[in-house]
Design an enzyme around this catalytic site. Structure first.
Site, PDB file in Angstrom:
ATOM      1  N   PRO A 305       1.009  -1.216   0.376  1.00 14.07           N
ATOM      2  CA  PRO A 305      -0.013   0.463   0.485  1.00 14.07           C
ATOM      3  C   PRO A 305       0.913   1.197  -0.107  1.00 14.07           C
ATOM      4  CG  PRO A 305      -0.268  -1.321   2.268  1.00 14.07           C
ATOM      5  CD  PRO A 305       0.928  -2.365   1.837  1.00 14.07           C
ATOM      6  N   ASP A 486       6.149   1.736   2.088  1.00 15.47           N
ATOM      7  CA  ASP A 486       4.753   1.307   1.864  1.00 15.47           C
ATOM      8  C   ASP A 486       4.721   1.245   4.138  1.00 15.47           C
ATOM      9  OD1 ASP A 486       3.712  -1.597   2.366  1.00 15.47           O
ATOM     10  OD2 ASP A 486       5.416  -2.523   1.609  1.00 15.47           O
ATOM     11  N   HIS A 487       3.333   1.637   3.319  1.00 20.49           N
ATOM     12  CA  HIS A 487       2.777   1.546   4.974  1.00 20.49           C
ATOM     13  C   HIS A 487       2.194   0.823   5.691  1.00 20.49           C
ATOM     14  CE1 HIS A 487       0.509   4.782   7.047  1.00 20.49           C
ATOM     15  NE2 HIS A 487      -0.233   5.606   5.455  1.00 20.49           N
ATOM     16  N   ARG A 488       2.535  -0.171   4.988  1.00 17.60           N
ATOM     17  CA  ARG A 488       2.507  -1.468   6.106  1.00 17.60           C
ATOM     18  C   ARG A 488       3.978  -1.015   6.505  1.00 17.60           C
ATOM     19  NH1 ARG A 488       2.634  -6.387   2.060  1.00 17.60           N
ATOM     20  NH2 ARG A 488       4.294  -5.265   1.242  1.00 17.60           N
ATOM     21  N   VAL A 489       4.789  -0.618   6.479  1.00 16.55           N
ATOM     22  CA  VAL A 489       5.936  -0.787   7.487  1.00 16.55           C
ATOM     23  C   VAL A 489       6.238   0.968   7.833  1.00 16.55           C
ATOM     24  CG1 VAL A 489       8.303  -0.708   7.284  1.00 16.55           C
ATOM     25  CG2 VAL A 489       7.283  -2.941   6.131  1.00 16.55           C
TER      26      VAL A 489
END
Length: 514
Positions: A305, A486-489
């Protein structure tokens, strides 16, 4: 006589197939170990395949433009007396005769020193163009001759004939005044003879010709001249913007971009309207680098994302710093650009915000559990647009490089990428990427993260804009940085702090000294 077949090897990690782009040999050619047989295009780069054995080429088993799987036989070579005798078939070299200007290098008949011991080693040994010139011993008093030769080696060849003629006259005059010695004596033992009027005149003619060549010569540093030759650009056609009137690398990039734009707009692009439109469509198979890039971008865009943020930066002090580096003796002959300062800034900012230098690993434990791998090293990727497509080679352990070492690494990376010599290993293991879209005059963009990474920085063009400084509107050098994460990280606050740290270095490069 034994015929051996050479199978397509795995030249990169996980390579499954490759396209034979161009053969460098033909049936009947005699090849030695490590001679280049062909160029293949993998999913990541263009690679030269060396021969694993010596002999005579009997058959090319794969045509150019054909894609084959790893392990497929591509060429047949016979090992026999004909191939074995090839290295010794040449006549013994004649006694070395020193030539005044562009003479041949001294021949070395001890060619076996460079052959691998204990059997062939594919890829080892020197390349054909990796020849080191030996220093020639010259008599004392030949300083003017050496200077003339050095200048011609830099590229001034228009006065070659004039210098040769002048040196011939000088030689005749020397023969009239001095008997030729039987043995060449050391420089310190050469007797000093009065300079005759003929010798002075001929030497003056040679120097005059060299000066004329210098006046007519376009100023440019050797790396810039090589870059111009690679692009097929005549330096005389380029508008020079350097401080001393020299052509810079940026001038060549601008000229090439303009030339490409003119070519793209050429009338020859459009098909004749009398033909049906379906006959005016060009079809290009998706393979090689383009195929790999397409897969990587789709995987990244639809698995990570993306979140993008932007910041305008006053890079005026960066421009001043770059200007000082360009005239510094330590950076002589090295291309220095704002990209160098940005690269240092990204490394510095990543150390302060480690999570941007990481990788998201899905199903790391095999039970559906994910992991975040924070890397305590920086393999800095630089996106490079090449004629074959997008490549992202990276500089290994960039955090350990000084500013000068980083500049050299950036220059080497760009040169190899443009010439198609980037190796697969140089594009593996990246940790964070920079894409320099400003080189094309673009302000900013929303780049897609390189697979295996969690951040990418887009470096926009630097140009003068009105800027409010201490309550006054003045012209300053402004650029826009665009970052995708990367919005997961990387959360919003972390991405903002990272971008602010990068911007702070561009605004004040002296912070790198802290």
């Amino acid at each position: 006589m034994t015929v051996k077949k050479f199978n397509l090897p795995d030249v990169g990690e996980g390579l499954t197939e490759a396209e034979v782009v161009a053969w460098k040999v033909k049936p009947g050619d005699v090849v030695a170990i490590n001679d280049v047989l062909c160029e293949i295009e993998t999913a990541k780069s263009l690679v030269e395949l060396p021969s694993p054995f010596a002999g005579t080429v009997t058959e090319l088993l794969v045509k150019e433009g054909i894609t084959v799987e790893v392990g497929t036989a591509i060429i047949a070579v016979s090992e026999g007396q004909e191939g074995d005798a090839a290295p010794t078939a040449a006549a013994p070299p004649a006694p070395a005769v020193e030539t005044p200007l562009y003479g041949k290098l001294p021949e070395d008949d001890e060619g076996d020193d460079n052959r691998p011991a204990g059997g062939p080693l594919v890829g080892s040994g020197p390349k054909a163009d990796a020849v080191k010139r030996r220093a020639r011993k010259r008599p004392a008093g030949s300083v003017a001759e050496s200077a003339t030769i050095a200048e011609n080696a830099e590229g001034t060849v228009q006065d070659h004939q004039a210098i040769l003629e002048a040196k011939a006259v000088e030689t005749q005059a020397a023969h009239r005044t001095t008997a030729p010695p039987a043995v060449v004596a050391p420089a310190a033992q050469v007797p000093v003879t009065p300079e005759t009027p003929q010798t002075a005149a001929s030497r003056g003619a040679a120097i005059s010709g060299t000066i004329s060549g210098l006046v007519n010569k376009v100023l440019a540093k050797p790396p810039v001249r090589k870059f111009a030759r690679d692009l097929g650009i005549d330096l005389a056609d380029v508008v020079a913007t350097g401080q001393r009137g020299e052509v810079t690398r940026e001038d060549l990039v601008s000229y090439q971009a303009q030339r490409d734009a003119e070519h793209d707009q050429a009338d020859s692009f459009w098909g004749a309207s009398r033909k049906p439109q379906d006959q005016r469509v060009e079809r290009t198979p998706v393979k090689g680098v383009r195929k790999a890039t397409a897969k990587a971008m789709v995987d990244s865009a639809f698995s990570a994302p993306h979140v993008s943020i932007f910041v305008d930066v006053d890079a005026s002090r960066t421009m001043e710093f770059v200007k000082r580096l360009k005239v510094s003796r330590d950076f002589e002959g090295i291309k220095v650009s704002p990209l160098l300062i940005l690269a240092k800034a990204v490394i510095w900012a990543a150390a302060r915000n480690p999570s941007v230098n990481a990788t998201w690993v899905e199903d790391a434990d095999g039970k559906g559990g994910a992991e975040i791998l924070v890397k305590h090293y920086m393999n800095l990727g630089i996106a490079a647009a090449t004629p074959r497509g997008l490549m992202v080679p990276n500089i290994k352990d960039a955090q350990d490089l000084s500013l000068k070492e980083l500049a050299l690494a950036l220059n080497e990376l760009a040169t190899k990428a443009r010439s198609g010599k980037t190796q697969p290993a140089e594009m593996q293991g990246g940790s964070l990427t920079i894409t320099n879209i400003g080189a094309l005059g673009i302000d900013t963009g929303t780049p897609i993260i390189n697979p295996g990474e969690v951040a990418i920085i887009a470096f926009g063009t630097i140009k003068q804009k009105p800027w409010v400084l201490d309550g006054e509107v003045i012209p300053r050098w402004i650029t826009t940085l665009g970052g995708s994460f990367d919005h997961r990280v990387v959360d919003g606050d972390l991405s903002a702090r990272f971008m602010a740290d990068v911007a702070s270095i561009l605004e004040e490069p002296a912070l790198l000294l802290d």
